[in-house]
Design a protein around this motif. Structure first.
Motif, PDB file in Angstrom:
ATOM      1  N   GLY A  62       0.805  -1.216   0.000  1.00 15.17           N
ATOM      2  CA  GLY A  62       0.000   0.000   0.000  1.00 15.17           C
ATOM      3  C   GLY A  62       0.836   1.263   0.000  1.00 15.17           C
ATOM      4  N   LYS A  63       0.245   2.325   0.516  1.00  7.53           N
ATOM      5  CA  LYS A  63       0.884   3.641   0.525  1.00  7.53           C
ATOM      6  C   LYS A  63       1.976   3.706   1.584  1.00  7.53           C
ATOM      7  CE  LYS A  63      -0.534   8.458   0.335  1.00  7.53           C
ATOM      8  NZ  LYS A  63      -1.675   9.370   0.411  1.00  7.53           N
ATOM      9  N   VAL A  64       3.094   4.357   1.235  1.00  9.03           N
ATOM     10  CA  VAL A  64       4.212   4.537   2.168  1.00  9.03           C
ATOM     11  C   VAL A  64       4.258   6.001   2.584  1.00  9.03           C
ATOM     12  CG1 VAL A  64       6.710   4.382   2.448  1.00  9.03           C
ATOM     13  CG2 VAL A  64       5.517   2.676   1.080  1.00  9.03           C
ATOM     14  N   LEU A  65       4.321   6.224   3.892  1.00 11.44           N
ATOM     15  CA  LEU A  65       4.348   7.587   4.434  1.00 11.44           C
ATOM     16  C   LEU A  65       5.501   7.741   5.418  1.00 11.44           C
ATOM     17  CD1 LEU A  65       0.546   7.941   5.179  1.00 11.44           C
ATOM     18  CD2 LEU A  65       1.791   8.953   3.276  1.00 11.44           C
ATOM     19  N   PRO A  66       6.068   8.950   5.521  1.00 15.47           N
ATOM     20  CA  PRO A  66       7.120   9.168   6.517  1.00 15.47           C
ATOM     21  C   PRO A  66       6.543   9.088   7.932  1.00 15.47           C
ATOM     22  CG  PRO A  66       6.853  11.105   5.098  1.00 15.47           C
ATOM     23  CD  PRO A  66       5.821  10.116   4.693  1.00 15.47           C
ATOM     24  N   THR A  67       7.304   8.515   8.833  1.00 10.58           N
ATOM     25  CA  THR A  67       6.862   8.400  10.222  1.00 10.58           C
ATOM     26  C   THR A  67       7.488   9.471  11.105  1.00 10.58           C
ATOM     27  OG1 THR A  67       8.637   6.828  10.654  1.00 10.58           O
ATOM     28  CG2 THR A  67       6.483   5.918  10.079  1.00 10.58           C
ATOM     29  N   CYS A  68       8.468  10.185  10.578  1.00  8.26           N
ATOM     30  CA  CYS A  68       9.177  11.169  11.398  1.00  8.26           C
ATOM     31  C   CYS A  68       8.499  12.535  11.406  1.00  8.26           C
ATOM     32  CB  CYS A  68      10.619  11.309  10.908  1.00  8.26           C
ATOM     33  SG  CYS A  68      10.759  11.942   9.231  1.00  8.26           S
ATOM     34  N   LYS A  69       7.416  12.703  10.688  1.00 11.27           N
ATOM     35  CA  LYS A  69       6.644  13.951  10.642  1.00 11.27           C
ATOM     36  C   LYS A  69       7.415  15.114  10.021  1.00 11.27           C
ATOM     37  CE  LYS A  69       3.351  11.945  12.941  1.00 11.27           C
ATOM     38  NZ  LYS A  69       2.872  10.813  12.219  1.00 11.27           N
ATOM     39  N   ARG A  70       8.558  14.825   9.404  1.00 13.22           N
ATOM     40  CA  ARG A  70       9.320  15.865   8.709  1.00 13.22           C
ATOM     41  C   ARG A  70       8.941  15.817   7.237  1.00 13.22           C
ATOM     42  NH1 ARG A  70      15.036  18.108   9.937  1.00 13.22           N
ATOM     43  NH2 ARG A  70      15.281  19.488   8.174  1.00 13.22           N
ATOM     44  N   GLU A  71       8.395  16.889   6.742  1.00 14.14           N
ATOM     45  CA  GLU A  71       7.893  16.910   5.371  1.00 14.14           C
ATOM     46  C   GLU A  71       9.020  16.639   4.372  1.00 14.14           C
ATOM     47  OE1 GLU A  71       5.744  20.020   2.350  1.00 14.14           O
ATOM     48  OE2 GLU A  71       5.420  20.239   4.498  1.00 14.14           O
ATOM     49  N   GLY A  72       8.785  15.676   3.495  1.00 18.61           N
ATOM     50  CA  GLY A  72       9.737  15.366   2.436  1.00 18.61           C
ATOM     51  C   GLY A  72      10.948  14.563   2.866  1.00 18.61           C
ATOM     52  N   CYS A  73      10.992  14.070   4.083  1.00 25.75           N
ATOM     53  CA  CYS A  73      12.145  13.296   4.543  1.00 25.75           C
ATOM     54  C   CYS A  73      12.172  11.946   3.836  1.00 25.75           C
ATOM     55  CB  CYS A  73      12.087  13.075   6.055  1.00 25.75           C
ATOM     56  SG  CYS A  73      13.449  12.052   6.662  1.00 25.75           S
ATOM     57  N   VAL A  74      13.331  11.584   3.304  1.00 34.16           N
ATOM     58  CA  VAL A  74      13.477  10.301   2.631  1.00 34.16           C
ATOM     59  C   VAL A  74      14.526   9.429   3.323  1.00 34.16           C
ATOM     60  CG1 VAL A  74      12.641  11.076   0.368  1.00 34.16           C
ATOM     61  CG2 VAL A  74      15.065  11.321   0.939  1.00 34.16           C
ATOM     62  N   GLN A  75      14.805   9.706   4.587  1.00 30.30           N
ATOM     63  CA  GLN A  75      15.783   8.918   5.341  1.00 30.30           C
ATOM     64  C   GLN A  75      15.331   7.464   5.415  1.00 30.30           C
ATOM     65  OE1 GLN A  75      18.778   9.537   6.482  1.00 30.30           O
ATOM     66  NE2 GLN A  75      18.994   7.585   7.472  1.00 30.30           N
ATOM     67  N   ILE A  76      16.251   6.571   5.164  1.00 26.10           N
ATOM     68  CA  ILE A  76      15.951   5.145   5.214  1.00 26.10           C
ATOM     69  C   ILE A  76      15.585   4.770   6.646  1.00 26.10           C
ATOM     70  CG2 ILE A  76      16.974   2.856   4.916  1.00 26.10           C
ATOM     71  CD1 ILE A  76      18.701   4.225   2.684  1.00 26.10           C
ATOM     72  N   GLY A  77      14.450   4.104   6.807  1.00 22.85           N
ATOM     73  CA  GLY A  77      13.974   3.712   8.117  1.00 22.85           C
ATOM     74  C   GLY A  77      12.948   4.670   8.706  1.00 22.85           C
ATOM     75  N   HIS A  78      12.668   5.779   8.016  1.00 25.88           N
ATOM     76  CA  HIS A  78      11.706   6.765   8.516  1.00 25.88           C
ATOM     77  C   HIS A  78      10.346   6.626   7.839  1.00 25.88           C
ATOM     78  CE1 HIS A  78      14.625   9.961  10.313  1.00 25.88           C
ATOM     79  NE2 HIS A  78      14.961   8.740  10.653  1.00 25.88           N
ATOM     80  N   HIS A  79      10.008   5.435   7.322  1.00 25.98           N
ATOM     81  CA  HIS A  79       8.765   5.271   6.577  1.00 25.98           C
ATOM     82  C   HIS A  79       8.013   4.030   7.034  1.00 25.98           C
ATOM     83  CE1 HIS A  79      11.438   7.689   4.095  1.00 25.98           C
ATOM     84  NE2 HIS A  79      10.332   8.337   3.774  1.00 25.98           N
ATOM     85  N   ALA A  80       6.700   4.057   6.859  1.00 28.94           N
ATOM     86  CA  ALA A  80       5.855   2.919   7.217  1.00 28.94           C
ATOM     87  C   ALA A  80       4.862   2.665   6.089  1.00 28.94           C
ATOM     88  CB  ALA A  80       5.108   3.196   8.508  1.00 28.94           C
ATOM     89  N   ASP A  81       4.621   1.384   5.816  1.00 30.67           N
ATOM     90  CA  ASP A  81       3.600   1.039   4.832  1.00 30.67           C
ATOM     91  C   ASP A  81       2.289   0.736   5.548  1.00 30.67           C
ATOM     92  OD1 ASP A  81       4.052  -1.485   5.922  1.00 30.67           O
ATOM     93  OD2 ASP A  81       4.354  -2.481   4.007  1.00 30.67           O
ATOM     94  N   ARG A  82       1.294   0.303   4.806  1.00 27.78           N
ATOM     95  CA  ARG A  82      -0.027   0.046   5.386  1.00 27.78           C
ATOM     96  C   ARG A  82       0.047  -0.980   6.510  1.00 27.78           C
ATOM     97  NH1 ARG A  82      -3.368  -1.674   0.893  1.00 27.78           N
ATOM     98  NH2 ARG A  82      -2.237  -3.600   1.148  1.00 27.78           N
ATOM     99  N   GLY A  83       0.809  -2.050   6.321  1.00 29.22           N
ATOM    100  CA  GLY A  83       0.942  -3.088   7.344  1.00 29.22           C
ATOM    101  C   GLY A  83       1.610  -2.574   8.613  1.00 29.22           C
ATOM    102  N   ASP A  84       2.646  -1.760   8.454  1.00 28.07           N
ATOM    103  CA  ASP A  84       3.327  -1.183   9.619  1.00 28.07           C
ATOM    104  C   ASP A  84       2.387  -0.282  10.411  1.00 28.07           C
ATOM    105  OD1 ASP A  84       5.682  -2.441   8.858  1.00 28.07           O
ATOM    106  OD2 ASP A  84       6.472  -0.662   7.833  1.00 28.07           O
ATOM    107  N   ARG A  85       1.619   0.542   9.694  1.00 24.89           N
ATOM    108  CA  ARG A  85       0.694   1.446  10.383  1.00 24.89           C
ATOM    109  C   ARG A  85      -0.393   0.669  11.114  1.00 24.89           C
ATOM    110  NH1 ARG A  85       1.553   4.136   5.597  1.00 24.89           N
ATOM    111  NH2 ARG A  85      -0.461   3.503   4.732  1.00 24.89           N
ATOM    112  N   ALA A  86      -0.888  -0.420  10.495  1.00 21.23           N
ATOM    113  CA  ALA A  86      -1.915  -1.243  11.146  1.00 21.23           C
ATOM    114  C   ALA A  86      -1.359  -1.892  12.409  1.00 21.23           C
ATOM    115  CB  ALA A  86      -2.428  -2.303  10.179  1.00 21.23           C
ATOM    116  N   ARG A  87      -0.120  -2.396  12.327  1.00 18.37           N
ATOM    117  CA  ARG A  87       0.495  -3.015  13.509  1.00 18.37           C
ATOM    118  C   ARG A  87       0.710  -1.981  14.609  1.00 18.37           C
ATOM    119  NH1 ARG A  87       2.705  -5.955   9.418  1.00 18.37           N
ATOM    120  NH2 ARG A  87       4.489  -4.609   9.104  1.00 18.37           N
TER     121      ARG A  87
END
Length: 181
Positions: free
Chosen positions: A108-133
């Protein structure tokens, strides 16, 4: 003709005559072109070489930012999401960062988890499954805390009841036996 090993290696790697001449400080026509001809190698293709993988292209288009984040230097979509073009396809930089971090395609959709707009740091993102968990964990903690609160209140009520029962028994004992203890 004797050809330097470093020159032969760069030619075999596909570098242009000019790039090799700059790197080794030799003449492009007299040395590099003659060596290329002697080795039977074709002329290098002009222009920028395409990245072998989307991950390599991703790293070329990022820049370190303060606070452990990565800033995107590449193109963005009309909606402002970082993207890149590789293999004739437009790819989301968020999805590539997620794939690098987790070694799998995101769901599904991937969104940054660090709340920093436009951040593409590896490890700062969650997909649909991560958000559900994460939502499940938060719901579990809330339920756990509510349950613990109820258990503590019930324990206190039992303790108060036990103290009241003990007091009533003492009063009854005193009423029956008086001061004979």
């Amino acid at each position: 003709m004797h050809i330097r090993q470093d020159l032969a290696d760069l030619l075999a790697a596909g570098h242009s005559d000019r790039a090799i001449a700059r790197q080794l400080n030799v003449d492009a026509q007299a040395t590099v072109a003659v060596a290329r001809h002697a080795l039977g190698l074709p002329k290098a293709k002009p222009g920028v070489r395409p990245a072998a993988t989307a991950e390599i292209l991703f790293h070329r288009r990022t820049q370190a930012a303060d606070g452990g984040h990565l800033r995107w230097k590449g193109s963005v979509t009309r909606g402002g999401l970082p993207s890149l073009r590789h293999g004739g396809r437009n790819l989301s930089a968020y999805r590539i960062a997620y794939r690098i971090a987790h070694g799998r395609e995101p769901q599904g959709k991937v969104l940054p988890t660090c709340k920093r707009e436009g951040c593409v740091q590896i490890g700062h993102h969650a997909d649909r499954g991560d958000r559900a968990r994460a939502q499940d964990r938060a719901a579990f903690v809330r339920a756990w805390n509510r349950g613990r609160t109820k258990a503590i209140l019930a324990q206190r009520a039992r303790a108060e009841t036990d103290r009241a029962r003990e007091q009533r028994l003492e009063d009854l004992f005193d009423a029956i036996f008086g001061d004979q203890r």
